[in-house]
Design an enzyme around this catalytic site. Structure first.
Site, PDB file in Angstrom:
ATOM      1  N   ARG A 167       0.761  -1.286  -0.030  1.00 53.95           N
ATOM      2  CA  ARG A 167      -0.195  -0.186  -0.014  1.00 53.95           C
ATOM      3  C   ARG A 167       0.895   1.171  -0.060  1.00 53.95           C
ATOM      4  NH1 ARG A 167      -2.347  -3.477  -1.523  1.00 53.95           N
ATOM      5  NH2 ARG A 167      -4.085  -4.459  -0.872  1.00 53.95           N
ATOM      6  N   SER A 171     -10.274   1.157   3.786  1.00 52.79           N
ATOM      7  CA  SER A 171      -9.433   0.831   5.003  1.00 52.79           C
ATOM      8  C   SER A 171      -8.749   2.029   5.622  1.00 52.79           C
ATOM      9  CB  SER A 171      -8.545  -0.370   4.567  1.00 52.79           C
ATOM     10  OG  SER A 171      -9.305  -1.629   4.303  1.00 52.79           O
ATOM     11  N   GLU A 180      -3.597   3.617   6.882  1.00 51.67           N
ATOM     12  CA  GLU A 180      -3.476   3.298   5.065  1.00 51.67           C
ATOM     13  C   GLU A 180      -3.752   4.790   4.666  1.00 51.67           C
ATOM     14  OE1 GLU A 180      -5.091  -0.412   3.694  1.00 51.67           O
ATOM     15  OE2 GLU A 180      -5.477   0.871   1.900  1.00 51.67           O
TER      16      GLU A 180
END
Ligand SMILES: Cc1cc2nc3c(=O)[nH]c(=O)nc-3n(C[C@H](O)[C@H](O)[C@H](O)COP(=O)(O)OP(=O)(O)OC[C@H]3O[C@@H](n4cnc5c(N)ncnc54)[C@H](O)[C@@H]3O)c2cc1C
Length: 320
Positions: free
Chosen positions: A178, A226, A305
């Site tokens: 990510r 998320s 995130e």
């Protein structure tokens, strides 16, 4: 420091580009969280506009921020002093040469997934439920269902702050879970290697994945997907202990918990929802609380995130 709110800067920018420049544009309109105060936003008509804006901002020492579909960030309530360069239409090409596809940063990932799948090419079809732009997907190394952008990228075309373009080979892009290490650049497009496959099978798969997303996550509510990355688990972590960020937050009893109008989704605990008029401070307080409760109860550190943006367009670290 000159800011992008400065009328002189706005006038100079308007004269330098063909695209639209909007002053005091509410960033809440351009973020899936529906949170964020005003900023000067450029909607470039093409790569030349992005280069001109970067040159002007660099010359006048005005900070800038590249925005895709705003699905992975939290803007501050006071808005941005930085110039927001919104990468969308005009930068959304999609061309194929053999198994190599060039995809513009401004194309939405779900559209890129559907169009390549419909043409009988697999590799990014699993991105059908990731509601960001291709540029944001590359920068975030977005992924789902075991697929990530780094699996298919061969190179990324970027603009440096001086407005010059440069091709970054995948091996130099620093992709990790990510994240990428592309640095202070604007992504214009990426080249990916896809594989030929049966289009009916690919389309059946994208339909099933999209349904899974829609049914298992608060997909259509204001949120950023998320909030935390899945944590690193220590050796010997029990099989029946929580493993994902969502399971950890659920385990400490925070499902449905609210700070102001920000809520831990009762449907999926790693999704925080703006239930109406949540402000950035509500979301940050909820994040800090979830992080502290998980650290105390489970000894795991949750790393965000979502990117928390400061007024100057730089990123805030939650542990500060
Ligand atoms: C309902 C929902 C579900 C989600 N599910 C997933 C999922 O399954 N997997 C996943 O990985 N993510 C998921 N996300 C998060 C998000 O969609 C991805 O991270 C997406 O790739 C971000 O793209 P964006 O265009 O919205 O980027 P933005 O949010 O606009 O920006 C994110 C970062 O990328 C930078 N950026 C964006 N475009 C450019 C560009 N052209 N050049 C340089 N920098 C740029 C921004 O500066 C910022 O740092 C989800 C989000 C939502 C709302």
């Amino acid at each position: 420091m000159t800011t992008a709110r400065d009328p002189g800067f706005v006038a100079a920018l308007g004269a330098a580009v063909r695209g639209q420049v909007r002053e005091a544009e509410p960033l809440a309109r351009w973020s899936t969280f529906r949170i964020g105060g005003p900023a000067t936003v450029l909607f470039p008509s093409g790569p030349e506009d992005v280069a001109s804006a970067l040159r002007l901002a660099t010359e006048r020492q005005v900070p800038w921020f590249a925005l895709g579909l705003g699905s992975n960030l939290l803007f501050p309530d006071e808005g941005l002093d930085a110039l927001v360069i919104r990468i969308g239409k005009g930068l959304d090409r999609l061309d194929r040469d053999g198994d190599s596809w060039r995809i513009g940063a401004g194309m939405p990932q779900p559209l890129a997934a559907k169009r390549t799948a419909a043409a009988g090419w697999g590799g990014i079809h699993k991105m059908v439920g990731v509601p960001g732009s291709v540029g944001g997907g590359v920068v975030m190394n977005a992924g789902c269902h075991g697929a990530e952008w780094r699996d298919v990228i061969t190179s990324v075309l970027v603009l440096d702050p001086d407005g010059h373009d440069r091709v970054v080979p995948a091996a130099a892009a620093g992709f990790t879970y990510r994240r990428s290490a592309l640095g202070r650049v604007v992504v214009l497009e990426t080249t990916v290697a896809l594989h030929a496959a049966d289009h009916a099978a690919l389309e059946a798969e994208t339909d099933a994945l999209y349904k899974w997303r829609r049914d298992g996550t608060p997909f259509n509510q204001p949120c950023c997907g998320s909030v935390f990355k899945n944590p690193k688990l220590p050796d010997g972590w029990a099989d029946d202990a929580p493993r994902t960020a969502g399971q950890c937050i659920e385990r400490v009893g925070l499902k449905g918990h609210r700070v102001g109008a920000a809520e831990v989704s009762p449907m999926h605990a790693n999704y925080f929802i703006n239930t109406g008029d949540a402000c950035a401070a509500d979301v940050v307080a909820l994040m800090r609380e979830a992080r502290a409760r998980v650290a105390d109860a489970l000894g795991l550190v949750l790393e965000p995130e979502v990117k928390l943006i400061r007024a100057d367009g730089t990123f805030e670290d939650l542990s500060e």
